[in-house]
Design an enzyme around this catalytic site. Structure first.
Site, short mmCIF file in Angstrom:
data_model
loop_
_atom_site.label_atom_id
_atom_site.label_comp_id
_atom_site.label_asym_id
_atom_site.label_seq_id
_atom_site.Cartn_x
_atom_site.Cartn_y
_atom_site.Cartn_z
N CYS A 271 35.34 26.51 -10.78
CA CYS A 271 34.66 25.88 -11.30
C CYS A 271 33.82 24.53 -10.73
CB CYS A 271 34.68 25.37 -12.85
SG CYS A 271 34.97 26.62 -13.97
N GLY B 159 30.39 27.88 -9.41
CA GLY B 159 30.22 28.91 -10.82
C GLY B 159 28.89 29.18 -10.87
N ASN C 1 37.90 21.80 -14.01
CA ASN C 1 37.90 22.30 -12.82
C ASN C 1 39.24 22.59 -12.61
OD1 ASN C 1 37.23 22.40 -9.47
ND2 ASN C 1 37.80 24.17 -10.57
N GLY C 2 39.83 24.04 -12.79
CA GLY C 2 41.23 24.32 -12.46
C GLY C 2 41.61 25.15 -13.64
N CYS D 171 44.06 22.93 -2.48
CA CYS D 171 43.84 24.50 -2.38
C CYS D 171 43.23 24.38 -1.05
CB CYS D 171 42.88 24.91 -3.28
SG CYS D 171 42.38 26.55 -2.88
N TYR E 118 37.04 28.85 1.98
CA TYR E 118 35.70 29.62 1.56
C TYR E 118 34.90 28.89 0.17
CZ TYR E 118 33.47 32.78 -1.45
OH TYR E 118 32.44 33.45 -2.47
N CYS F 220 48.34 23.44 -0.94
CA CYS F 220 48.56 24.79 -1.58
C CYS F 220 48.11 26.00 -0.81
CB CYS F 220 48.12 24.99 -2.87
SG CYS F 220 48.50 26.65 -3.71
S1 SF4 Z 1 45.53 28.05 -2.17
FE1 SF4 Z 1 46.41 28.15 -3.99
S2 SF4 Z 1 45.06 27.08 -5.33
FE2 SF4 Z 1 43.95 27.72 -3.42
S3 SF4 Z 1 43.46 29.96 -4.01
FE3 SF4 Z 1 45.24 30.05 -3.02
S4 SF4 Z 1 46.73 30.00 -4.78
FE4 SF4 Z 1 44.84 29.31 -5.74
#
Ligand code: SF4
Length: 495
Positions: A9, A36, A110-111, A257, A263, A454
């Site tokens: 979002c 979104g 968002n999340g 992320c 993307y 992540c």
């Molecule tokens: S890097 Fe982590 S937060 Fe980002 S899409 Fe992949 S799993 Fe989800």
């Protein structure tokens, strides 16, 4: 467009005394529309009353002059949402409003939280506070849970000193797990929050006489605000007549992320101080070095593949060209709710330029392949247009694990790379060669350290534990041993 996933979002907030802010929020949401497309909402306070308007559809469809004029006030937040399957309905649109004490609060999220069951159990002891039972809690209601927990703190609170929401936030935020970039208002304050891992972005900007919060820096640009800084992981920012206060509610462990770089984020956004566009071009350069091809032309899958294709062309010396014309008036493919419709969307959106493809060996660059449905059809269309060889290059690693932090990629069984080797995917897509960018090269292209991200969808190494009781379906390919443990913990889940 190659990433057939639903986005996270987008959130926006502004505090600008003496100004009606609804129009600026509208612009900010417009800049965040890519995050979104199912619903849009704005909440504004004039100092005494909060007004909320939210509608299904795109920002430009949801609001007109009449609605914006009704949103009186100098403090406000906005939200654009992509819901999970089956929950595309008005009641899930945001901002969420709650009546509290003598006033109200509004929240945009968002999340995705990862401990909704625990949180709902706490609220389940309070009749009427929350409409779902613990077992009914799903990812669509986690934002509602946050609002309910905050409202609970108001009812538990002491005499009002004007900082009730701030106090409620400092109590509630440490109880939340998962991904949450939040914007909130009460009648007199604007707040911004990032989870301790900073999984979703949130930035602070300054405009003439005011302050702005936004998911991405691109949304600051559109309202003429300049970037001040990122809201830090584990930080609560409070904005009112006294200025900006920073409250640290948790120690930061940054894990942005990495898919935001690949993307999700707009190319004209900056993350960790780095241009997303330039990072994507470097991903393409790395891809050319890692996986060269003998070809006549490098072309993107428009538009998300464009910067990486430019980088691939630059590093390989192979001419850059266009193989598709994109119909700009069709939304991203994932707007369509089922696989069958998603398939038909490719031809509606992308038309091949046969004169540029006929007889050519082409390198096709895209940012990612998630489900693969779209990619397979793209290859078919290119071959029908006369391409003699198709070498597919992906500027991120195979997307193998579902996201639990706000990106709706579906169940693990929906992910093309979940159980297929690169060779098998090459055969499935019908391409002459296929290569994915190595994770180390992807991280190098961002110019940010590995530990700051992540990357669980590529590695299965989730930085925040994911409860299995809510996610058995999406992880059904996991081993029995994993299931026995009851939780996927970061050190366990790496493969
Ligand atoms: S890097 Fe982590 S937060 Fe980002 S899409 Fe992949 S799993 Fe989800």
């Amino acid at each position: 467009m190659g990433s057939d996933v639903r986005d996270a979002c987008g959130v926006f907030g502004i505090y600008a005394p003496g100004h009606m802010v609804a129009n600026q929020i509208y612009l900010g949401l417009f800049a965040l529309q890519h995050r979104g497309q199912e619903s849009a909402g704005i909440a504004c306070s004039d100092g005494d009353t909060i007004t909320v308007i939210k509608e299904m559809g795109l920002v430009a469809q949801a609001f007109d002059d009449v609605k914006l004029a009704a949103l009186d006030g100098h403090i406000g937040i906005g939200h654009v949402r992509y819901s999970t399957t089956g929950s595309s309905e008005w009641r899930n649109a945001q901002p969420i409003f709650r009546s509290v004490a003598d006033g109200g609060i509004a929240l945009g999220h968002n999340g995705n939280l990862t401990n909704t069951t625990e949180l709902a159990e706490v609220l389940g002891t309070l009749p009427g506070m929350f409409e779902h039972s613990a077992t009914e809690v799903d990812s669509t209601s986690d934002s509602e849970l946050i609002a309910a927990l905050l409202a609970q703190e108001f009812s538990n609170g002491e005499d009002s000193d004007g900082r009730d929401l701030e106090r409620a936030l400092t109590t509630v935020l440490p109880k939340l797990s998962g991904a949450f970039s939040l914007v909130l208002i009460d009648e007199a304050h604007l707040f911004g929050v990032r989870d301790p891992h900073g999984i979703r972005p949130l930035v602070l900007g300054r405009t003439d006489g005011g302050w702005v919060l936004a998911s991405e820096t691109a949304a600051l640009d559109i309202v003429g605000a300049h970037f001040v800084r990122e809201v830090e992981p584990g930080e609560l920012v409070a904005i009112d007549a006294a200025g900006v206060r920073s409250i640290r509610y948790a120690d930061p462990t940054p894990n942005l992320c990495i898919f935001e770089f690949v993307y999700i984020a707009r190319p004209d956004t900056q993350l960790y101080g780095k241009s997303v566009h330039l990072a994507r071009q470097r991903m393409g350069e790395e891809l050319a070095r890692q996986a060269p091809a003998d070809a006549d032309m490098v072309m993107p899958v428009p538009e998300s593949g464009v910067p990486a294709a430019q980088g691939y062309s630059r590093a390989s010396g192979i001419a850059y060209g266009d193989g598709f014309v994109k119909n700009r008036y069709v939304g991203r493919t994932f707007i369509q709710p089922d696989q069958r419709q998603r398939g038909s969307g490719v031809r509606i959106k992308l038309n091949p330029i046969a004169a540029n493809l006929s007889g050519k060996k082409v390198v096709v660059v895209d940012d990612s392949i998630v489900r693969g449905t779209t990619t397979r059809q793209i290859i078919t269309v290119l071959r029908e247009a006369g391409a003699v060889e198709v070498h597919f290059r992906v500027s991120s690693p195979p997307y193998r694990w579902p996201c639990f932090y706000g990106l709706d990629t579906g169940e693990r069984a929906d992910l093309l790379a979940a159980d297929m080797s690169v060779g098998e995917i090459q055969d499935f897509l019908g391409v002459d060669s296929l290569a994915y960018l190595d994770l180390d090269r992807l991280v190098a292209a961002t110019e940010v350290g590995h530990e700051s991200f992540c990357s669980a969808c590529f590695t299965g190494n989730y930085p925040v534990a994911v409860p299995l009781q809510d996610t058995k379906l999406v992880l059904e390919n996991r081993s029995a041993a994993d299931h026995d443990f009851g939780q996927i913990l970061p050190e366990q889940s790496a493969q």
